[in-house]
Design an enzyme around this catalytic site. Structure first.
Site, PDB file in Angstrom:
ATOM      1  N   HIS A  25       0.837  -1.198   0.000  1.00 41.50           N
ATOM      2  CA  HIS A  25       0.000   0.000   0.000  1.00 41.50           C
ATOM      3  C   HIS A  25       0.877   1.254   0.000  1.00 41.50           C
ATOM      4  O   HIS A  25       0.699   2.155  -0.834  1.00 41.50           O
ATOM      5  CB  HIS A  25      -0.914  -0.005   1.218  1.00 41.50           C
ATOM      6  CG  HIS A  25      -1.788   1.207   1.339  1.00 41.50           C
ATOM      7  ND1 HIS A  25      -3.068   1.241   0.864  1.00 41.50           N
ATOM      8  CD2 HIS A  25      -1.550   2.442   1.878  1.00 41.50           C
ATOM      9  CE1 HIS A  25      -3.601   2.435   1.095  1.00 41.50           C
ATOM     10  NE2 HIS A  25      -2.691   3.187   1.708  1.00 41.50           N
ATOM     11  N   GLU A  26       1.818   1.302   0.940  1.00 38.12           N
ATOM     12  CA  GLU A  26       2.688   2.470   1.026  1.00 38.12           C
ATOM     13  C   GLU A  26       3.635   2.543  -0.172  1.00 38.12           C
ATOM     14  O   GLU A  26       3.996   3.642  -0.613  1.00 38.12           O
ATOM     15  CB  GLU A  26       3.481   2.440   2.335  1.00 38.12           C
ATOM     16  CG  GLU A  26       2.621   2.452   3.591  1.00 38.12           C
ATOM     17  CD  GLU A  26       1.666   3.633   3.654  1.00 38.12           C
ATOM     18  OE1 GLU A  26       1.974   4.695   3.062  1.00 38.12           O
ATOM     19  OE2 GLU A  26       0.600   3.499   4.279  1.00 38.12           O
ATOM     20  N   HIS A  29       2.014   4.514  -2.889  1.00 38.02           N
ATOM     21  CA  HIS A  29       2.203   5.953  -2.713  1.00 38.02           C
ATOM     22  C   HIS A  29       3.620   6.361  -3.102  1.00 38.02           C
ATOM     23  O   HIS A  29       3.824   7.365  -3.807  1.00 38.02           O
ATOM     24  CB  HIS A  29       1.959   6.342  -1.246  1.00 38.02           C
ATOM     25  CG  HIS A  29       0.561   6.149  -0.773  1.00 38.02           C
ATOM     26  ND1 HIS A  29      -0.542   6.589  -1.467  1.00 38.02           N
ATOM     27  CD2 HIS A  29       0.072   5.579   0.367  1.00 38.02           C
ATOM     28  CE1 HIS A  29      -1.645   6.309  -0.787  1.00 38.02           C
ATOM     29  NE2 HIS A  29      -1.294   5.679   0.322  1.00 38.02           N
TER      30      HIS A  29
END
Length: 377
Positions: A25-26, A29
């Site tokens: 998820h990170e 980003h």
């Protein structure tokens, strides 16, 4: 006898589920930020004090926090909870300021924020696509194979061979659609559109309620209508078709999640069914004890829910940022810092309240409250 995976396996499984999903998820980003030339100051898995870490050649601090319940990427220029520039940002040299998050146009900031949930959905699609390719896809038409006597379907007048066109206005494309629709709506009365002998008809059906327990003692209240599936077939799925099958399954799961959330909001389903990290840990250990296919399937499910939750329009979540970016794009200027600060404080309060609720529910699922009541009694 109830099987229990034990605390060590449960903790290992929990880290095996949450750790990789938070990381990807990170990473979504982070990679989107790098694509647009934004400097990442920190990439953390876990919150709190740093346990271990290193700094790479680009100046990014990669670290592990002591509380493994999430993570974050801190971009240069992302200096307030509302991701608004400050006097400190304005004082940066022009070249350095150009590499900060807030220097980017709103559409680039939106992509950077949306990339995290997107990667979670993509991971789930790939996992489910792999299952479809290696195990095939089970297909059965939305046709009544048989009707259980005195069941809700029998009371509604359904007969073997009826093709169910829609339940409560929702089109049924397979028998799995029927089963999922009924399972999520115990004790609800729904409209049924069916086809019998080339002629369409309609009726109402009161979905029955069944409480089932798995081998770990977990009880589930689900809906049943009392019909059997027609003969099903397992069809091979090519590598080209597999991602489409995976995407369709992810869409079905998201739709089921929306249905469940709507039922909780309207009071048709108890908030006791909401779970948090403790329950995820419990289920993770149980699924790992059942074997790798079950465990990997759980990872796909949690990844979908992680992506879905982060897209909710709640300040402090990715969806809250995206909401403000959408308003900024329409107004041609950002929402004021004061409004965003208050919104994010409210979002934080809502998230903390939800965490308290789900922790209370999780401890109840472990029998803590029953045990305390027994001691007091």
């Amino acid at each position: 006898m109830i099987d229990t995976p034990g605390v060590p396996l449960t903790l290992l499984a929990f880290v095996g589920v949450i750790g990789p999903l938070v990381f990807i998820h990170e990473m979504g980003h982070y990679l989107a930020g790098r694509w647009f030339g934004v400097k990442a100051e920190a990439f953390s898995i876990g919150f709190g004090n740093e346990v271990a870490g290193w700094t790479d050649a680009r100046g990014t601090r990669w670290k592990l926090g002591w509380l493994p319940l999430g993570g974050y990427v801190r971009f240069a220029g992302d200096m307030t909870p509302a991701s608004q520039p400050t006097a400190e940002w304005l004082a940066l040299p022009a070249e350095e300021r150009a590499r900060t998050f807030q220097a980017k146009p709103v559409w680039q900031r939106a992509i950077i924020v949306a990339a995290g949930p997107f990667v979670n959905f993509l991971a789930a699609i790939l996992i489910l696509a792999g299952f479809a390719h290696f195990y095939g896809a089970r297909t059965a038409p939305p046709v009544v194979g048989d009707v259980v006597q005195r069941s809700p379907a029998a009371v509604a007048g359904l007969k073997a061979g009826d093709r169910l066109i829609a339940l409560e206005g929702r089109a049924m494309e397979s028998f799995a659609d029927i089963a999922q629709f009924a399972m999520l709506r115990p004790a609800e009365t729904v409209s049924v559109t069916y086809e019998r002998g080339g002629t369409r008809g309609s009726t109402t059906l009161a979905i029955g309620v069944v409480t089932e327990k798995d081998r770990f003692g977990n009880a589930y209240r689900i809906g049943r209508i009392g019909i059997a599936s027609p003969p099903a077939e397992y069809q091979p799925v090519s590598l080209l078709e597999a991602p489409l099958v995976g995407a369709r399954q992810v869409g079905d799961i998201v739709r089921g999640t929306l249905d469940t959330l709507g039922q909780i909001i309207t009071g048709r389903r108890s908030v006791d069914e909401l779970g948090g990290p403790i329950r995820i840990a419990k289920v993770s250990g149980e699924q790992m004890s059942l074997g790798w296919p079950a465990f990997i399937g759980l990872i796909a499910l949690v990844s979908i829910n992680l992506g879905f939750i982060n897209l909710l329009p709640v300040p402090m979540l990715d969806g809250g940022h995206l909401l403000f970016y959408a308003i900024e794009a329409v107004r041609r200027r950002p929402v004021s810092i004061a409004v965003q600060e208050w919104a994010f404080r409210g979002g934080m309060a809502a998230i903390l309240a939800l965490m308290i609720l789900v922790t209370f529910n999780d401890l109840g699922a472990f029998g803590l409250w029953r045990g305390i009541a027994g001691l007091i009694g």
